[in-house]
Design an enzyme around this catalytic site. Structure first.
Site, PDB file in Angstrom:
ATOM      1  NE  ARG A  23      12.219  -4.446  -7.265  1.00 35.17           N
ATOM      2  CZ  ARG A  23      11.712  -3.992  -8.412  1.00 35.17           C
ATOM      3  NH1 ARG A  23      10.753  -4.675  -9.015  1.00 35.17           N
ATOM      4  NH2 ARG A  23      12.171  -2.899  -8.956  1.00 35.17           N
ATOM      5  CG  HIS A  81      13.742   0.811   0.187  1.00 32.09           C
ATOM      6  ND1 HIS A  81      14.628  -0.073  -0.386  1.00 32.09           N
ATOM      7  CD2 HIS A  81      12.511   0.331  -0.111  1.00 32.09           C
ATOM      8  CE1 HIS A  81      13.965  -1.046  -0.992  1.00 32.09           C
ATOM      9  NE2 HIS A  81      12.677  -0.820  -0.841  1.00 32.09           N
ATOM     10  CE1 TYR A 134      -5.289   5.584  13.926  1.00 28.10           C
ATOM     11  CE2 TYR A 134      -5.415   4.165  11.995  1.00 28.10           C
ATOM     12  CZ  TYR A 134      -5.844   5.278  12.692  1.00 28.10           C
ATOM     13  OH  TYR A 134      -6.810   6.084  12.179  1.00 28.10           O
TER      14      TYR A 134
END
Length: 741
Positions: A35, A81, A125
């Protein structure tokens, strides 16, 4: 479960500390490796690597169309993931932000946030595709250049590391906080990194100083000016730890009537412009920036912040120096190259270690890619050899195919072909049986044979492999180096700023004032230089003691009878209306002590301080400045003594007169210069103490006020002596109050 359906108990006795330690260690390792810390080879964390790989699978190359970010995030989350979609999208947005990423890896279309700190639009968007830099990181991934591992659900595979034909770690930098460790690598210039990599190939033991001569320092996407000392930059790269001092870029624009404004065109890395302006406005409200009149934002796509000075007497350099000290126009960028090496072990690397790790990775990629290509060539040559046998015996091949029940086995028996070759011949189209195709096959066979020999030579010659790597890095430099629009250096390497303190007058408007202080310690400042102060009123029972004409930019030195010096800015004195304020509200002067002397500070002047007992010394006026209300102890006092005198030194001689009316004149050089102490004996007294003291030029004579006129005594032979002598009776006509003035 047992046959009866009851659960099987697996209870093990262990110490709580051991159990917690084992579980916490597993969590820590997972955080570090999966991570938080980037891999030194490709400079990526798992989430970034998975994003780029998923986008490649979606064929989002730089020359193709865009796809919705929601689609990309969905693929990454579903296949590779297993974390929240917002976390994945946030990582993707950062890879697309030109102000956050020196060499963006994602080409975004839509609102991906801005330098003011506004968030990106929702993923439904926005659209994205890979950049050329990301394509370089993925180059050769299908050619067995890197290892793959199973994804979290075992249904697919993902790369452990990317081939990375671009030095991404140092070029784009990385930040991360793991368990017990962190990393913070600022971005650098890719062209400079390529220069250093090529040099390191030729000189594997190159000194850090040599490499820093090429990688001159970080190169931030937002520009700015690096103002660290060269030796501190070298030390940071030598140890892998340190920090870099980055300042905003600014310029002066001239206006009418001698006024000007400061224009800031680049702000430090990761500083939000809107937050910066809010901070400056707050400091102005708190009156901590008295030299600044206004700040406004005229930015479009380019940064343009306007700073208006309070007046034209403020020097631009002084104004900006204060802004750098108080605001985020100057930032400290941390440097901590704590990275995962090729064995997934976290360690702090210096510049040479990080560059060498990248080169070693590229060498492994070159060997694996060459080996993969060699295997493909061998397979193709094997098939081509079968084709050529078929062309040489075309009629027989056709007969076998037409007449035999098992043509494949017959071809293998008659022409001694392998299974692969026989299968390829059977799958050959009829259109390939013309003469030109045979010639093409022979040309291909010759070309592949030559390439095979070249690759075998490459794999056997390490020196040649490193030369090939240098050529590849030179090609990367050509694509992304300093001569390209993307690769030109943005952060200027400047000189470290001087340690000079911004002068007070740069922050305060200079105005003339007349300072009045009464015997009881009430002080006020009247505007202008008042010539006649005889009409000024004081409180009942109080009267005038000190009158000084100065300016608001001056500093007032207060010498107390306790031997302490206090410093007050003249701009902070109460106004002339009313009776003023007690000075004890501004300084911590004990009630049992009074003000002995008031002086306007003049730099580089020498002072003479003396006690009522006749002890004193010289001191530099700069050394008596106090930084706090409690003042600065300078003259130490004995039992029953008070600090009586503090006067600027003029001339080459000292005259002292005691309460016993004895006068002594001695050379100034006999009086030592001290920083603090009780001082030396000026004049000996059987009883009484010091009445007055004066410095003067011996050649001009000693003057004193006698009645309404000034008397000058030039023949001082009778009173001249050595310091600490008793002296002789004062001249005839010397004032009865034993004072020179």
């Amino acid at each position: 479960m047992v046959s009866g359906g009851a659960p099987v108990e697996d209870i093990r006795e262990t110490r709580l500390a051991d159990a917690l330690g084992e579980r916490y260690l597993s969590y820590a390792l997972s955080t570090i490796m999966s991570r938080s810390l980037p891999d030194v080879r490709d400079g990526l964390k798992p989430v970034h690597r998975r994003l780029l790989f998923a986008m490649r699978q979606l064929k989002l190359d730089p020359n193709t169309g865009f796809k919705k970010c929601a689609r990309i995030v969905g693929d990454v989350m579903g296949k590779f993931h297993p974390h929240g979609d917002q976390a994945i999208y946030d990582a993707m947005v950062r890879l697309a932000q030109e102000f956050a990423q020196r060499y963006p890896l994602v080409d975004g279309q839509g609102n991906f946030g801005n330098i003011d700190g506004d968030n990106a639009a929702a993923m439904r968007y926005t659209e994205a595709r890979l950049t050329e830099v990301a394509q370089a990181l993925l180059e050769g991934i299908d050619e067995d250049t890197v290892d793959f591992r199973a994804t979290y659900d075992g249904e697919d595979s993902e790369p452990v590391v990317l081939p990375a034909a671009f030095p991404n770690l140092l070029a784009n930098g990385a930040q991360g906080i793991a368990v017990g460790m962190a990393t913070n690598v600022p971005p650098h210039n890719a062209g400079e990194l390529c220069d250093a990599l090529i040099h390191l190939i030729k000189h594997p033991n190159a000194a850090i100083e040599t490499l820093v001569g090429m990688v001159r320092g970080p190169d931030f996407p937002t520009g700015g000016i690096l103002v660290d000392a060269p030796e501190s930059i070298v030390e940071a790269y030598r140890t892998g730890r340190g920090s870099f001092r980055l300042r905003a870029r600014w310029d002066v624009e001239k206006l009418r009537l001698g006024m000007y404004q400061i224009v800031i065109t680049e702000i430090p890395y990761q500083v939000q412009k809107s937050r910066l302006i809010e901070k400056i406005a707050d400091l102005m409200t708190q009156r901590k920036l008295p030299f600044l009149a206004d700040v406004r934002d005229e930015s479009t796509e380019e940064v343009r912040l306007i700073l208006e000075p309070r007046n034209r007497s403020v020097e631009p350099e002084a104004l900006m120096e204060q802004m750098f000290r108080l605001t985020e126009l100057e930032a400290r960028i941390g440097f901590n190259m704590n990275l995962l090496d090729a064995e997934n072990t976290p360690r702090v690397m210096n510049l040479r270690d990080a560059l060498q790790a990248f080169l070693d990775h590229r060498h492994v990629v070159l060997v694996r890619r060459s080996t993969y290509r060699l295997e493909k060539i061998a397979h193709r040559l094997h098939i081509l050899e079968g084709y050529l046998i078929a062309f040489l015996n075309l009629d027989e091949v056709i007969r076998i195919i037409r007449e035999e029940d098992k043509p494949k086995q017959e071809l293998m028996r008659v022409f001694e072909l392998t299974d692969i070759q026989a299968e390829a011949i059977l799958n050959m189209r009829l259109r390939q049986l013309h003469k030109l195709e045979e010639m093409e096959l022979r040309r291909e066979h010759a070309a592949l044979s030559a390439e095979k020999a070249d690759l075998e030579d490459l794999l056997s010659d390490e020196e040649r492999r490193w030369k090939r790597l240098a050529d590849e890095i030179a090609e990367t430099r050509k694509k992304f180096g300093q001569k390209t629009q993307l690769g030109r250096r943005r952060t200027e390497i400047g000189a470290p700023p001087s340690a000079t303190v911004v002068p007070l007058e740069a922050m305060i408007e200079r105005e003339p004032i007349t300072l009045l202080c009464s015997e009881k310690g009430w002080i006020r400042a009247m505007k202008g230089h008042v010539a006649d102060v005889s009409e000024v009123k004081y409180k009942e029972g109080d009267r005038e003691k000190f009158v000084l004409r100065c300016e608001t930019t001056d500093k007032l030195l207060v010498f107390g009878t306790n031997g302490r010096f206090y410093t007050i800015g003249c701009d902070k004195l109460p106004g002339g209306r009313g009776m003023g304020e007690p000075m004890r509200l501004m300084i911590d002067l004990p009630n049992e002590h009074d003000i002995s002397t008031l002086l306007i500070h003049r730099a580089d002047r020498m002072l003479l301080v003396a006690s009522s007992a006749g002890r004193g010394f010289q001191i530099a006026e700069n050394d008596v400045l106090a930084q706090t209300r409690s003042g600065k102890q300078i003259l130490n006092l004995g039992q029953g003594e008070t600090a009586r005198f503090c006067l600027p030194i003029e001339g080459d001689s000292v005259a002292v007169v005691g309460k016993n009316r004895k006068l002594l004149v001695f050379a100034l050089e006999e009086l030592p210069v001290m920083a603090r102490g009780r001082g030396v004996i000026l004049q000996k007294y059987r009883e009484g103490g010091l009445s007055d003291i004066k410095t003067f030029t011996l050649a001009d004579g000693l003057t004193w006020i006698q009645g309404e006129r000034t008397r000058t005594e030039t023949d001082l032979t009778a009173w001249r002596g050595k310091r600490a002598q008793a002296g002789r009776q004062t001249p005839h006509g010397f004032p009865r109050n034993n004072r020179f003035s």
